[in-house]
Design a protein around this motif. Sequence first.
Motif, mmCIF file in Angstrom:
data_model
loop_
_atom_site.group_PDB
_atom_site.id
_atom_site.type_symbol
_atom_site.label_atom_id
_atom_site.label_comp_id
_atom_site.label_asym_id
_atom_site.label_seq_id
_atom_site.Cartn_x
_atom_site.Cartn_y
_atom_site.Cartn_z
ATOM 1 N N VAL B 27 0.842 -1.184 0.000
ATOM 2 C CA VAL B 27 0.000 0.000 0.000
ATOM 3 C C VAL B 27 0.880 1.238 0.000
ATOM 4 O O VAL B 27 1.925 1.274 0.662
ATOM 5 C CB VAL B 27 -0.969 -0.029 1.213
ATOM 6 N N GLY B 28 0.525 2.219 -0.829
ATOM 7 C CA GLY B 28 1.272 3.465 -0.854
ATOM 8 C C GLY B 28 0.461 4.551 -0.181
ATOM 9 O O GLY B 28 -0.696 4.340 0.190
ATOM 10 N N LEU B 29 1.090 5.715 -0.005
ATOM 11 C CA LEU B 29 0.313 6.799 0.612
ATOM 12 C C LEU B 29 0.850 8.147 0.181
ATOM 13 O O LEU B 29 1.952 8.273 -0.366
ATOM 14 C CB LEU B 29 0.327 6.670 2.136
ATOM 15 N N LEU B 47 4.446 20.661 2.120
ATOM 16 C CA LEU B 47 4.977 19.306 1.961
ATOM 17 C C LEU B 47 4.005 18.477 1.155
ATOM 18 O O LEU B 47 2.797 18.503 1.391
ATOM 19 C CB LEU B 47 5.181 18.667 3.338
ATOM 20 N N ASP B 48 4.514 17.779 0.188
ATOM 21 C CA ASP B 48 3.699 16.825 -0.571
ATOM 22 C C ASP B 48 4.556 15.575 -0.754
ATOM 23 O O ASP B 48 5.392 15.505 -1.644
ATOM 24 C CB ASP B 48 3.303 17.440 -1.922
ATOM 25 N N LEU B 49 4.341 14.614 0.133
ATOM 26 C CA LEU B 49 5.224 13.444 0.180
ATOM 27 C C LEU B 49 4.447 12.210 -0.238
ATOM 28 O O LEU B 49 3.389 11.917 0.304
ATOM 29 C CB LEU B 49 5.773 13.259 1.601
ATOM 30 N N LEU B 86 -4.064 13.123 4.271
ATOM 31 C CA LEU B 86 -3.383 11.836 4.121
ATOM 32 C C LEU B 86 -4.284 10.866 3.379
ATOM 33 O O LEU B 86 -5.424 10.634 3.785
ATOM 34 C CB LEU B 86 -3.038 11.280 5.504
ATOM 35 N N VAL B 87 -3.808 10.308 2.270
ATOM 36 C CA VAL B 87 -4.580 9.263 1.580
ATOM 37 C C VAL B 87 -3.692 8.052 1.329
ATOM 38 O O VAL B 87 -2.484 8.178 1.143
ATOM 39 C CB VAL B 87 -5.132 9.721 0.211
ATOM 40 N N THR B 88 -4.325 6.893 1.313
ATOM 41 C CA THR B 88 -3.599 5.679 0.950
ATOM 42 C C THR B 88 -4.062 5.237 -0.427
ATOM 43 O O THR B 88 -5.149 5.610 -0.876
ATOM 44 C CB THR B 88 -3.886 4.555 1.962
#
Lengths: 264, 268
Positions: B27-29, B47-49, B86-88
């Motif tokens: 899973v990414g986020l 921040l955009d990580l 925050l999203v996955t």
Amino acid sequence: MKLLRILITVGGLILIWESLTALLDLPKFMLPSPLVVAEALYSHAGLIAENALTTLIEILVGLFLGLVFGMVSAVLISAYRPVKQWVFPLLIASQAIPVFAIAPLLVLWLGYGLAPKIVMSLLIIYFPVTVGFLDGLNRTHPAWLNLAALLQQSGRRRRLRNTLNLYRYIKIPFALPSLASGIRVAAAIAPIGAIVGEWVGASSGLGYLMLHANARVQTDLMFASLLVLTVMALLLYYLIDHGLRLALPWLADQTDLHSQQRSL
Amino acid sequence: MEPEDSANSELSEPIPDTSRDQGAPAVGLNLKLKELVFDGDTILTDLDLTLSPGKITCLLGPSGVGKSSILKILASFLPPPESSFLVTTDGDPLKGRISYMDQQDLLLPWATVLDNLLIGDRLRGDTPDTARAMALLDQVGLTKWRDARPDALSGGMRQRVALARSLMEEAPVVLMDEPFSALDAITKYHLQALAARMLAGRTVLLITHDPMEALRLGHVIHVLSGHPARLSLPLTPAGAIPRDPSDDALQRLYSEIMTRLAGEPVDA
């Protein structure tokens, strides 16, 4: 080596005591010489042993109950906010009352038997145990709490069980060193409660025997009782201290470990 | 979630060396923070990580730049600031799917190595999965130390236990906060290789202040620098991890990273 040091210290003290009584030519009822005390100890051995047993039982039962109540209180105070907010201030305030002052009341309520002495010991022991343990429970390192919270997140959410497990596996073990300090203090002061209880009203016990001997100017018997009480208190402290060391083996070299970690 | 969990642990015996259990997809986020303020001081903006699924993303920066805070927000050790997002990749919440490894090993000093691996099971009240713990201990080469207390272990061994513990939960996302920075160079080098092997297939955020560590382990490298700090465009060194630090291409990237760290943010 340690034993030798103890022997030299004790021997030296006895020598000073003996020479004091000889030099100042004190009467026996003011300060009996060590030899006279030893004689009294021997001739009254049965009487002293009988009374020492009473005192020992009072101390041990008081210590046990004080430890149990103290530990349960500490866990409840740390785990439940209402208990902390309502009960803990009362507990602190109660320490403003000198235990000696309520000793006559205890005798009035509980009679002349073992009960008031045990309650006295309990009252004296309870506080250092509670405060020591509570301090440890409240100071679990946040990093471990964070880690534990993260580990518990991946399971089913059961609040009560998670809290219980957190205490069982993280908080209580981390608080054991503080609890051990509390227990050491408790072991050192436990005899006070029993003796004071006996002074106020008793029909047996070393405190009772000492008071009785004092009134009849049997100073040698008084000293003999005092000696037995001291040895008993020292032995109790030593045994408890030793037991605590055995029970918490990881503490011995923890300081080394942290310095080692830093140097890496 | 529960039935899948138990199925996974059955399937994953013995644990394959290179890829983790096939069952749960990586899973990414993506985390967006408008700004991060401590005591009125804005230390981080815009921040955009993104953590790509199954990849190691390194966050590199000098101390005090807020990189640990980013990790702590993801781990919910810190409350997320307002206007964070925050999203996955699979849309499920991140909570309960993270494991964590710190610069301190955070081993329980009274418990044996094996019990330290089982602490997660115990804390959750699950049956301790001793077989999995032993398999992980085997992978980190500490099988014969299973009954030793942490104080008998060297710093490197303790960190290996910590690594094994962070993989006990089969969490798809692993957050690592300077996990090797307290170790000497050789121990660190070996542990990086071990980590690269064991973390394969997981989504990892690795915080570090060591450019060479990032180059050795990172599929994607972000540099965080400046005041307030901004995230650089991702660097994606070629080659499989762990990379060989003597590689010429890595040496070039190394100097590029040093330039970014040193000052003028190379902005988009």
